[in-house]
Design a protein around this motif. Structure first.
Motif, short mmCIF file in Angstrom:
data_model
loop_
_atom_site.label_atom_id
_atom_site.label_comp_id
_atom_site.label_asym_id
_atom_site.label_seq_id
_atom_site.Cartn_x
_atom_site.Cartn_y
_atom_site.Cartn_z
N ASP A 146 -11.60 6.78 11.71
CA ASP A 146 -12.34 5.67 12.33
C ASP A 146 -11.57 4.34 12.23
O ASP A 146 -12.10 3.29 12.55
CB ASP A 146 -13.71 5.53 11.69
CG ASP A 146 -13.67 5.20 10.21
OD1 ASP A 146 -12.54 5.12 9.63
OD2 ASP A 146 -14.74 5.04 9.61
N GLY A 147 -10.33 4.41 11.75
CA GLY A 147 -9.51 3.21 11.61
C GLY A 147 -9.69 2.49 10.29
O GLY A 147 -9.04 1.48 10.05
N SER A 148 -10.53 3.02 9.42
CA SER A 148 -10.76 2.38 8.14
C SER A 148 -9.59 2.62 7.19
O SER A 148 -8.86 3.60 7.32
CB SER A 148 -12.06 2.88 7.50
OG SER A 148 -11.93 4.26 7.21
N LEU A 149 -9.45 1.71 6.25
CA LEU A 149 -8.42 1.87 5.23
C LEU A 149 -8.98 2.77 4.14
O LEU A 149 -9.82 2.36 3.36
CB LEU A 149 -8.01 0.52 4.65
CG LEU A 149 -7.38 -0.46 5.62
CD1 LEU A 149 -6.91 -1.71 4.89
CD2 LEU A 149 -6.23 0.17 6.37
N THR A 150 -8.52 3.99 4.14
CA THR A 150 -8.99 4.96 3.16
C THR A 150 -8.18 4.80 1.88
O THR A 150 -7.25 4.01 1.82
CB THR A 150 -8.84 6.39 3.71
OG1 THR A 150 -7.47 6.58 4.08
CG2 THR A 150 -9.73 6.60 4.92
N GLY A 151 -8.53 5.57 0.86
CA GLY A 151 -7.94 5.45 -0.47
C GLY A 151 -6.43 5.29 -0.51
O GLY A 151 -5.70 5.81 0.33
N TYR A 152 -6.01 4.54 -1.50
CA TYR A 152 -4.59 4.31 -1.75
C TYR A 152 -4.43 4.14 -3.24
O TYR A 152 -5.19 3.38 -3.87
CB TYR A 152 -4.11 3.06 -0.99
CG TYR A 152 -2.64 2.75 -1.17
CD1 TYR A 152 -1.68 3.64 -0.70
CD2 TYR A 152 -2.23 1.59 -1.80
CE1 TYR A 152 -0.32 3.36 -0.87
CE2 TYR A 152 -0.88 1.30 -1.96
CZ TYR A 152 0.07 2.19 -1.49
OH TYR A 152 1.40 1.92 -1.65
N GLY A 153 -3.48 4.84 -3.85
CA GLY A 153 -3.30 4.80 -5.29
C GLY A 153 -3.14 3.41 -5.86
O GLY A 153 -3.53 3.14 -6.98
N GLY A 154 -2.56 2.51 -5.10
CA GLY A 154 -2.37 1.14 -5.56
C GLY A 154 -3.53 0.23 -5.24
O GLY A 154 -3.51 -0.95 -5.57
N GLY A 155 -4.55 0.76 -4.57
CA GLY A 155 -5.72 -0.03 -4.20
C GLY A 155 -5.69 -0.44 -2.73
O GLY A 155 -4.63 -0.60 -2.13
N ILE A 156 -6.88 -0.59 -2.18
CA ILE A 156 -7.03 -0.91 -0.75
C ILE A 156 -6.40 -2.26 -0.41
O ILE A 156 -5.80 -2.42 0.66
CB ILE A 156 -8.52 -0.88 -0.34
CG1 ILE A 156 -9.07 0.55 -0.46
CG2 ILE A 156 -8.71 -1.43 1.08
CD1 ILE A 156 -8.41 1.57 0.46
N GLU A 157 -6.51 -3.25 -1.29
CA GLU A 157 -5.93 -4.56 -0.98
C GLU A 157 -4.41 -4.48 -0.84
O GLU A 157 -3.82 -5.13 0.02
CB GLU A 157 -6.34 -5.61 -2.01
CG GLU A 157 -7.80 -6.04 -1.87
CD GLU A 157 -8.16 -6.46 -0.45
OE1 GLU A 157 -7.43 -7.26 0.17
OE2 GLU A 157 -9.19 -5.96 0.06
N ARG A 158 -3.78 -3.68 -1.67
CA ARG A 158 -2.33 -3.50 -1.54
C ARG A 158 -2.00 -2.77 -0.25
O ARG A 158 -1.03 -3.10 0.42
CB ARG A 158 -1.77 -2.74 -2.73
CG ARG A 158 -1.68 -3.60 -3.97
CD ARG A 158 -1.09 -2.83 -5.12
NE ARG A 158 -0.87 -3.69 -6.27
CZ ARG A 158 -1.14 -3.34 -7.51
NH1 ARG A 158 -1.63 -2.14 -7.79
NH2 ARG A 158 -0.91 -4.17 -8.50
N LYS A 159 -2.80 -1.79 0.09
CA LYS A 159 -2.59 -1.06 1.35
C LYS A 159 -2.71 -2.03 2.52
O LYS A 159 -1.86 -2.02 3.43
CB LYS A 159 -3.60 0.08 1.47
CG LYS A 159 -3.44 0.92 2.71
CD LYS A 159 -4.36 2.12 2.65
CE LYS A 159 -4.10 3.08 3.80
NZ LYS A 159 -4.66 4.40 3.55
N ARG A 160 -3.73 -2.85 2.49
CA ARG A 160 -3.93 -3.84 3.56
C ARG A 160 -2.71 -4.77 3.65
O ARG A 160 -2.21 -5.06 4.73
CB ARG A 160 -5.21 -4.63 3.29
CG ARG A 160 -5.59 -5.61 4.39
CD ARG A 160 -6.85 -6.43 4.09
NE ARG A 160 -7.87 -5.78 3.30
CZ ARG A 160 -8.79 -4.92 3.75
NH1 ARG A 160 -8.78 -4.60 5.02
NH2 ARG A 160 -9.68 -4.41 2.94
N TRP A 161 -2.22 -5.23 2.48
CA TRP A 161 -1.06 -6.13 2.45
C TRP A 161 0.17 -5.43 3.04
O TRP A 161 0.90 -6.02 3.85
CB TRP A 161 -0.77 -6.58 1.02
CG TRP A 161 0.26 -7.66 0.95
CD1 TRP A 161 0.04 -9.00 0.89
CD2 TRP A 161 1.69 -7.50 0.94
NE1 TRP A 161 1.24 -9.68 0.86
CE2 TRP A 161 2.27 -8.78 0.89
CE3 TRP A 161 2.53 -6.39 0.99
CZ2 TRP A 161 3.64 -8.98 0.87
CZ3 TRP A 161 3.92 -6.60 0.98
CH2 TRP A 161 4.46 -7.88 0.92
#
Length: 170
Positions: A146-161
Protein backbone atom coordinates in the motif's frame (compact mmCIF):
# COMPACT_ATOMS: atom_id res chain seq x y z
CA UNK A 1 39.66 -23.96 7.16
CA UNK A 2 41.02 -21.60 9.78
CA UNK A 3 38.57 -19.07 11.26
CA UNK A 4 39.00 -15.60 9.87
CA UNK A 5 39.63 -12.57 12.06
CA UNK A 6 37.13 -9.80 11.52
CA UNK A 7 37.50 -6.14 12.42
CA UNK A 8 34.80 -4.04 14.05
CA UNK A 9 34.76 -0.31 13.41
CA UNK A 10 32.22 2.45 13.93
CA UNK A 11 31.27 5.31 11.62
CA UNK A 12 29.21 8.41 12.44
CA UNK A 13 26.40 9.15 9.99
CA UNK A 14 23.56 11.69 9.87
CA UNK A 15 21.20 8.97 11.14
CA UNK A 16 23.36 7.59 13.92
CA UNK A 17 26.52 5.60 14.34
CA UNK A 18 26.90 2.39 12.36
CA UNK A 19 28.99 -0.65 13.20
CA UNK A 20 31.10 -2.02 10.35
CA UNK A 21 32.49 -5.55 10.39
CA UNK A 22 35.09 -6.22 7.71
CA UNK A 23 37.28 -9.16 6.77
CA UNK A 24 40.99 -9.46 6.02
CA UNK A 25 40.24 -8.99 2.32
CA UNK A 26 38.79 -5.54 2.99
CA UNK A 27 35.18 -6.55 2.37
CA UNK A 28 32.23 -5.41 4.43
CA UNK A 29 30.57 -8.38 6.14
CA UNK A 30 28.09 -6.71 8.51
CA UNK A 31 26.66 -3.19 8.77
CA UNK A 32 24.22 -2.48 11.57
CA UNK A 33 23.19 0.59 13.53
CA UNK A 34 25.22 0.87 16.72
CA UNK A 35 22.11 1.41 18.85
CA UNK A 36 20.76 -1.98 17.70
CA UNK A 37 23.42 -4.25 19.29
CA UNK A 38 21.17 -7.30 19.22
CA UNK A 39 21.08 -7.12 15.41
CA UNK A 40 24.88 -7.03 15.23
CA UNK A 41 25.13 -9.97 17.64
CA UNK A 42 22.58 -11.94 15.59
CA UNK A 43 24.38 -11.28 12.29
CA UNK A 44 27.71 -12.32 13.78
CA UNK A 45 26.18 -15.46 15.30
CA UNK A 46 24.42 -16.49 12.08
CA UNK A 47 27.09 -15.63 9.54
CA UNK A 48 30.40 -15.57 11.42
CA UNK A 49 30.01 -17.96 14.34
CA UNK A 50 33.60 -19.22 14.52
CA UNK A 51 35.33 -16.00 13.60
CA UNK A 52 37.10 -13.74 16.05
CA UNK A 53 36.03 -10.09 16.01
CA UNK A 54 38.40 -7.41 17.26
CA UNK A 55 38.37 -3.64 17.19
CA UNK A 56 40.11 -2.18 14.18
CA UNK A 57 39.70 0.35 11.40
CA UNK A 58 37.60 -0.62 8.42
CA UNK A 59 39.44 -0.37 5.08
CA UNK A 60 39.42 2.99 3.34
CA UNK A 61 37.19 1.76 0.52
CA UNK A 62 34.46 0.85 2.99
CA UNK A 63 34.68 4.00 5.11
CA UNK A 64 35.12 6.33 2.13
CA UNK A 65 32.28 4.78 0.14
CA UNK A 66 29.83 5.10 3.02
CA UNK A 67 31.02 8.60 3.94
CA UNK A 68 30.57 9.72 0.32
CA UNK A 69 27.09 8.16 0.18
CA UNK A 70 25.97 10.05 3.27
CA UNK A 71 27.53 13.24 1.85
CA UNK A 72 25.27 12.95 -1.20
CA UNK A 73 27.37 10.89 -3.62
CA UNK A 74 24.74 8.17 -3.77
CA UNK A 75 26.53 6.03 -6.36
CA UNK A 76 29.40 5.57 -3.92
CA UNK A 77 27.55 2.61 -2.39
CA UNK A 78 28.55 0.59 -5.43
CA UNK A 79 32.23 1.14 -4.57
CA UNK A 80 31.94 -0.55 -1.17
CA UNK A 81 33.34 -4.09 -1.42
CA UNK A 82 31.17 -6.64 0.38
CA UNK A 83 30.44 -10.31 0.75
CA UNK A 84 27.95 -12.14 2.92
CA UNK A 85 26.96 -15.65 3.89
CA UNK A 86 23.41 -16.93 3.75
CA UNK A 87 21.38 -19.35 1.71
CA UNK A 88 21.12 -19.40 -2.06
CA UNK A 89 17.61 -17.93 -1.79
CA UNK A 90 18.78 -15.13 0.50
CA UNK A 91 21.57 -14.30 -1.94
CA UNK A 92 19.03 -14.16 -4.74
CA UNK A 93 16.95 -11.66 -2.76
CA UNK A 94 19.94 -9.61 -1.59
CA UNK A 95 21.35 -9.31 -5.09
CA UNK A 96 17.91 -8.25 -6.35
CA UNK A 97 17.88 -5.54 -3.65
CA UNK A 98 21.14 -4.13 -5.01
CA UNK A 99 19.51 -3.87 -8.44
CA UNK A 100 16.72 -1.58 -7.21
CA UNK A 101 17.68 1.78 -8.71
CA UNK A 102 18.51 4.72 -6.47
CA UNK A 103 15.46 6.89 -5.96
CA UNK A 104 13.06 3.97 -6.32
CA UNK A 105 11.31 1.65 -3.94
CA UNK A 106 9.62 -1.66 -4.60
CA UNK A 107 7.24 -3.97 -2.77
CA UNK A 108 7.87 -7.45 -1.42
CA UNK A 109 5.55 -8.85 -4.12
CA UNK A 110 7.42 -7.08 -6.94
CA UNK A 111 10.73 -8.22 -5.49
CA UNK A 112 9.45 -11.81 -5.34
CA UNK A 113 8.32 -11.55 -8.96
CA UNK A 114 11.67 -10.02 -9.97
CA UNK A 115 13.52 -13.13 -8.73
CA UNK A 116 11.03 -15.46 -10.45
CA UNK A 117 9.33 -16.55 -7.22
CA UNK A 118 6.02 -14.62 -7.23
CA UNK A 119 4.45 -16.77 -4.51
CA UNK A 120 7.41 -16.41 -2.14
CA UNK A 121 6.45 -12.99 -0.79
CA UNK A 122 6.83 -13.98 2.87
CA UNK A 123 10.15 -15.69 2.25
CA UNK A 124 11.36 -12.58 0.43
CA UNK A 125 10.31 -10.51 3.43
CA UNK A 126 12.23 -12.81 5.78
CA UNK A 127 15.34 -12.69 3.59
CA UNK A 128 15.06 -8.91 3.39
CA UNK A 129 14.90 -8.71 7.18
CA UNK A 130 17.89 -11.05 7.55
CA UNK A 131 20.15 -8.84 5.40
CA UNK A 132 23.36 -8.30 7.41
CA UNK A 133 24.58 -5.34 5.35
CA UNK A 134 22.01 -2.61 5.77
CA UNK A 135 22.22 0.40 3.43
CA UNK A 136 24.82 -1.17 1.08
CA UNK A 137 22.38 -4.00 0.34
CA UNK A 138 19.44 -1.59 0.33
CA UNK A 139 16.68 -3.41 2.17
CA UNK A 140 15.28 0.04 3.02
CA UNK A 141 14.05 0.29 -0.59
CA UNK A 142 11.31 -2.28 0.04
CA UNK A 143 7.94 -0.90 1.13
CA UNK A 144 4.48 -2.29 1.78
CA UNK A 145 2.03 -3.06 -1.03
CA UNK A 146 0.00 0.00 0.00
CA UNK A 147 3.08 2.24 -0.17
CA UNK A 148 3.55 2.32 3.59
CA UNK A 149 6.97 2.20 5.18
CA UNK A 150 7.06 -1.27 6.67
CA UNK A 151 9.52 -2.52 9.28
CA UNK A 152 13.19 -1.68 9.12
CA UNK A 153 15.84 -2.93 11.55
CA UNK A 154 17.14 0.59 12.07
CA UNK A 155 13.67 2.03 12.59
CA UNK A 156 11.08 3.64 10.32
CA UNK A 157 12.52 7.15 10.73
CA UNK A 158 15.88 5.99 9.41
CA UNK A 159 14.16 4.21 6.54
CA UNK A 160 12.26 7.40 5.72
CA UNK A 161 15.53 9.40 5.86
CA UNK A 162 17.37 6.92 3.59
CA UNK A 163 14.57 6.93 1.01
CA UNK A 164 14.39 10.74 1.04
CA UNK A 165 18.20 10.95 0.82
CA UNK A 166 18.04 8.79 -2.30
CA UNK A 167 15.16 10.79 -3.78
CA UNK A 168 12.45 8.16 -3.35
CA UNK A 169 8.95 8.94 -2.14
CA UNK A 170 8.23 7.63 1.31
Amino acid sequence: MRPEHLKLDRLATPIGEIDLVTDAGGRLRVLEFHDEPQRLARALRLHHRDQAVEAGAAPGAVREGLTAYFAGELGALKTVPWTIGGTAFQHQVWHALVEIPLGEATTYARLAARIGRPTAVRAVGLANGANPIAIVVPCHRVIGADGSLTGYGGGIERKRWLLAHEGAAG
